[in-house]
Design an enzyme around this catalytic site. Structure first.
Site, mmCIF file in Angstrom:
data_model
loop_
_atom_site.group_PDB
_atom_site.id
_atom_site.type_symbol
_atom_site.label_atom_id
_atom_site.label_comp_id
_atom_site.label_asym_id
_atom_site.label_seq_id
_atom_site.Cartn_x
_atom_site.Cartn_y
_atom_site.Cartn_z
ATOM 1 C CE LYS A 216 0.731 1.339 4.538
ATOM 2 N NZ LYS A 216 1.574 2.497 4.883
ATOM 3 C CG ASP B 179 -0.577 -0.158 8.158
ATOM 4 O OD1 ASP B 179 -1.247 0.770 8.629
ATOM 5 O OD2 ASP B 179 0.614 -0.054 7.807
HETATM 6 O O1 C5P Z 1 -0.091 -1.157 14.957
HETATM 7 P P1 C5P Z 1 1.343 -1.396 14.629
HETATM 8 O O2 C5P Z 1 1.893 -2.600 15.321
HETATM 9 O O3 C5P Z 1 1.619 -1.389 13.165
HETATM 10 O O4 C5P Z 1 2.122 -0.135 15.208
HETATM 11 C C1 C5P Z 1 3.513 -0.110 15.434
HETATM 12 C C2 C5P Z 1 3.830 1.021 16.389
HETATM 13 O O5 C5P Z 1 3.584 2.290 15.746
HETATM 14 C C3 C5P Z 1 2.980 1.063 17.642
HETATM 15 O O6 C5P Z 1 3.542 0.292 18.656
HETATM 16 C C4 C5P Z 1 2.988 2.521 18.003
HETATM 17 O O7 C5P Z 1 4.192 2.869 18.652
HETATM 18 C C5 C5P Z 1 3.013 3.220 16.656
HETATM 19 N N1 C5P Z 1 1.685 3.608 16.163
HETATM 20 C C6 C5P Z 1 1.064 4.727 16.724
HETATM 21 N N2 C5P Z 1 -0.158 5.126 16.235
HETATM 22 C C7 C5P Z 1 -0.746 4.463 15.220
HETATM 23 C C8 C5P Z 1 -0.132 3.330 14.645
HETATM 24 C C9 C5P Z 1 1.089 2.930 15.143
HETATM 25 O O8 C5P Z 1 1.599 5.357 17.642
HETATM 26 N N3 C5P Z 1 -1.909 4.906 14.738
#
Ligand code: C5P
Length: 315
Positions: free
Chosen positions: A13, A137
């Site tokens: 994406k 995502d």
């Molecule tokens: O959700 P995901 O595991 O992809 O996110 C990785 C990191 O990115 C999270 O632990 C967080 O620190 C940060 N994040 C965030 N806000 C979001 C998505 C991700 O702070 N909307």
């Protein structure tokens, strides 16, 4: 008979627009984004064999700690009340740490493929909830196409297809850490910038394709990796009508008026790996999935069904 083995695509994406609003009490950031699937893709060949115990073997890629493919398979089997041997050959083409959602797309591919291999439909809402557990995502890749993402990106609304583009994606060998990028951006978030961003983003989405306006991460990530700003300048200088970084970086894409423009830009930035791409709209995304899983029913059922996979008409 359901197939027990399938080869499925896991598309990358880009974020056509991305606004970070504020840090929430759960430490995630509230965002507004427009996701878009593109033609760069990993491929997974998945096999499932029922067994008393679940095992997951992943071949074809160096060991990735905390691999989302394995976590997706285990979470889903647990939820379906099934156990078995999952074998996956993963052909990686989407670079990691590039803001392209490669690991998330691989995980979503497992969530979509296994119910078909096992022959047991699962409510889409369950897949979306499992996806959100795996990463912000992941739910987007269950649907693909052009979509508005709210919350931490897991709350999704379909948007009309963004007009087809001649794209070039530049993927420098820079690993941009998502948590670090969020940390860096957090400091600069104020309630005034929040209101402005909400209004601007709302306007951008209402006005559609012509007005999307880039990515809030660019400031902090370009400050850390100045060559990324150079790549964006290079794409615009080579004639891109629009250019932005994807997600928390490090990849940068441009949209060009012609194939020649894409070629010229790739030449101008020849020191970096680059990938010409087109957009994968939702109907094509679903159709490719249908083909991969041997589904022969109407595409309408594929895009609006509440269960995945939908039943083949003759079954
Ligand atoms: O959700 P995901 O595991 O992809 O996110 C990785 C990191 O990115 C999270 O632990 C967080 O620190 C940060 N994040 C965030 N806000 C979001 C998505 C991700 O702070 N909307």
């Amino acid at each position: 008979m359901s197939p027990r083995q399938a080869t499925v695509p896991a598309f990358a994406k880009i974020n056509l627009g991305l606004r970070i609003l504020y840090k929430r009490p759960d430490n995630y950031h509230e965002l507004r984004t427009v996701f878009q699937t593109i033609s760069l893709a990993d491929t997974l060949t998945l096999r499932f064999e029922p067994a008393d115990q679940t095992s997951v073997v992943i071949e074809g890629t160096p060991e990735i700690p905390d691999n989302l493919v394995e976590r997706a398979a285990r979470l889903l089997l647990d939820q379906m009340g099934r156990s078995g041997a999952v074998h996956c050959v993963l052909t990686k083409r989407i670079p990691s740490g590039a803001g392209l959602g490669g690991g998330s797309s691989d995980a979503a591919a497992v969530l979509l493929a296994l119910p078909a291999l096992i022959g047991q439909p699962v409510p889409m809402s369950n897949l979306a909830a499992l996806g959100a557990k795996l990463g912000s995502d992941v739910p987007f890749f269950l649907y693909g196409g052009t979509a508005l993402g709210l919350g931490r990106g897991e709350e999704l609304y379909p948007l009309p297809d963004y007009p087809q583009q001649k794209g070039l994606l530049v993927t420098p060998p820079v690993h941009s850490s998502t948590p670090e990028a969020y940390k860096a951006i957090s400091a600069g978030l104020t309630s005034i910038s929040l209101q402005n961003k909400l209004e601007r983003f709302q306007q951008e989405v209402w006005q559609g394709a012509s007005s999307l306006d880039g990515n809030d991460f660019e400031g902090v990530v370009f400050a850390r990796h100045p060559e990324l700003q150079g790549i964006k300048n290079g794409l615009l200088g080579a004639g891109a009508a629009f250019s932005a970084m994807s997600g928390s970086g490090s990849s940068v894409f441009g949209f060009f008026p012609s194939d020649e423009g894409v070629e010229l830009a790739a030449k101008a930035l020849h020191q970096y790996p680059s990938h010409p791409f087109r957009l994968i709209h939702r109907a094509e995304y679903r159709q490719l999935w249908a083909d991969a899983l041997g589904y022969s029913g109407s595409i309408q059922n594929l895009t609006t069904g509440t269960e995945w996979p939908p039943q083949n008409p003759q079954e």
